[in-house]
Design an enzyme around this catalytic site. Structure first.
Site, PDB file in Angstrom:
ATOM      1  N   ILE A  45      56.437  96.889 -19.121  1.00 23.83           N
ATOM      2  CA  ILE A  45      57.440  95.856 -18.917  1.00 23.83           C
ATOM      3  C   ILE A  45      58.265  96.291 -17.709  1.00 23.83           C
ATOM      4  O   ILE A  45      58.686  97.440 -17.598  1.00 23.83           O
ATOM      5  CB  ILE A  45      58.324  95.667 -20.173  1.00 23.83           C
ATOM      6  CG1 ILE A  45      59.230  94.441 -20.023  1.00 23.83           C
ATOM      7  CG2 ILE A  45      59.119  96.908 -20.516  1.00 23.83           C
ATOM      8  CD1 ILE A  45      59.934  94.054 -21.321  1.00 23.83           C
ATOM      9  N   SER A  46      58.453  95.370 -16.774  1.00 18.60           N
ATOM     10  CA  SER A  46      59.062  95.726 -15.495  1.00 18.60           C
ATOM     11  C   SER A  46      60.561  95.970 -15.606  1.00 18.60           C
ATOM     12  O   SER A  46      61.218  95.533 -16.561  1.00 18.60           O
ATOM     13  CB  SER A  46      58.804  94.622 -14.466  1.00 18.60           C
ATOM     14  OG  SER A  46      57.428  94.469 -14.219  1.00 18.60           O
ATOM     15  N   VAL A  47      61.097  96.658 -14.590  1.00 14.95           N
ATOM     16  CA  VAL A  47      62.528  96.936 -14.506  1.00 14.95           C
ATOM     17  C   VAL A  47      63.293  95.604 -14.443  1.00 14.95           C
ATOM     18  O   VAL A  47      62.918  94.709 -13.679  1.00 14.95           O
ATOM     19  CB  VAL A  47      62.821  97.780 -13.246  1.00 14.95           C
ATOM     20  CG1 VAL A  47      64.308  98.009 -13.076  1.00 14.95           C
ATOM     21  CG2 VAL A  47      62.070  99.095 -13.311  1.00 14.95           C
TER      22      VAL A  47
END
Length: 402
Positions: free
Chosen positions: A71-73
């Site tokens: 899951i991206s920043v």
């Protein structure tokens, strides 16, 4: 208990949104609202709520030497949504399903009159995304297992395509499945850097006037890679693209002779970004590339790059110059850091001066960016955007033009 110390997901989510606002990555009230609406922690159930809402990526599928999916920043998620600007009724394709969180945000933004399709090459990743989307009420999102380079023609054409993995090239399917005037946001790799580029589809090509520094897991599947790597010295590597006339063997003694550092007069404060300098180099220097140095090489004085593993450089024959470690200044009681370039080899001084020219260009208008265009690989030179550096990949001819 105050929000500052609360571990309630609602309070942590509010803190996350405030951090994104403070970082300057919230571009619309609509995106702010969906970030407050979608429960990010439910897409990473194995993580604590504190980790789920922290400004960091969370791995959901480990890989051999790097994560295979995550899951991206949050700041990057918000930044790319701002570039994409999904509108109610839009049909959106997402390449890289991850946890399903980004697809849920997109579903909120396009509404029930729009559609969201998310695709991933890993079946266990799409299973995770499908489960999380169903459990959070986003059953209307289409989840597809397959190679994202092929897109998904079943729901094409798309008004918007967003890519959340890092390709080196642009496959033809993305252009073909993007509606005329549509937007493609993709973290594209070239000249050693990765930038989230917001392309608009024209009749014959893609064109962008906005790109932002980012980092994503490299894309796998049929998308080719053309980044080359070679050693310059012990613990120092060079990274360049296959279309460049760069031979690392010609540089094997480059750090053994004299060096020259040229200072620009341009300065920054602590944590002030200056990544656009690299972007300008790719628009003006055919030999723009990247050097990466281990701590041992820096401590030994072999080189002094601005950033250990990701510093822009110029190579020409047996000489190179790179963005050097900024030197501290004290101006009116404010600590600032002057930017400069260090050159090595017979033409190192000339290359350092050319790099400094681009530092000064950036300093004159720090928000300005070159135009980026991408054409099919068989496009003739006469049909390309004039005045820029041409970067030939397998599927596209990319032009970065001042």
């Amino acid at each position: 208990m105050t929000n500052a110390t609360s571990t309630r997901p609602e309070d942590l989510r509010e803190k996350m949104v405030q951090h994104i606002k403070d970082a300057g990555h919230l571009y619309s009230a609509r995106i702010e609202q969906v970030l407050r609406t979608v429960p990010r922690h439910r897409f990473v159930p194995a993580a604590s709520a504190e980790d789920a809402y922290a400004n960091k990526a969370i791995t959901i599928k480990p890989g051999a030497d790097r994560p295979a999916s995550c899951i991206s920043v949050p700041t990057v998620v918000a930044m790319m949504l701002g570039q994409l600007d999904p509108q109610p009724g839009d049909h959106v394709l997402e390449i890289g399903a991850g946890t399903g969180y980004n697809a849920a945000l997109l579903a909120e933004l396009v509404g029930v009159e729009g559609s969201v399709t998310t695709i991933d090459i890993h079946s266990d990743v799409t299973a995770h995304a499908r489960r999380a989307l169903d459990e959070t009420g986003y059953q209307r999102v289409h989840v597809v297992t397959g190679d994202g380079a092929l897109g998904d023609p079943a729901y094409a054409p798309y008004n918007k395509i967003i890519v959340t993995v890092g390709p080196w090239d642009l496959p033809p399917a993305w252009f073909e499945q993007l509606a005329p005037g549509g937007t493609l946001v993709v973290p594209l790799h070239w000249r050693g850097q990765a930038r989230s580029v917001a392309f608009t589809r024209k009749d014959t090509h893609l064109r962008a006037e906005n790109s932002q520094l980012c980092g994503f897991i490299p894309m796998i599947g049929i998308v080719p890679t053309g980044e080359q790597t070679g050693a310059l010295a012990e613990d120092v590597a060079l990274h360049w693209d296959a279309d460049q006339n760069i031979d690392p063997a010609a540089l094997h003694e480059v750090f053994t002779g004299p060096e020259t550092t040229v200072w620009s007069g341009a300065s920054v404060i602590v944590n002030e970004p200056f990544d656009h300098i690299w972007l300008w180099l790719t628009a003006t220097e055919p030999g723009a590339c990247r050097i990466a140095a281990e701590d041992e090489a820096i401590e030994a004085g072999t080189c002094r790059p601005a950033f250990a593993y990701r510093t822009p450089a110029i190579v020409e024959g047996d000489s190179l110059a790179y963005l050097t470690k900024p030197r501290p200044l004290d101006q009116d009681g404010e600590r600032r850091y002057e930017l400069g370039a260090t050159g090595h080899g017979p033409h190192g001084t000339v290359l350092a001066e050319r790099l400094v020219e681009q530092i000064r260009r950036w300093d004159r208008d720090r928000a300005a960016q070159p135009v980026i265009a991408a054409y099919p690989a068989d496009t003739a030179d006469a049909s390309l955007l004039a005045g820029g550096v041409v970067i030939d990949k397998r599927n596209i001819r990319m032009v970065v033009s001042p």
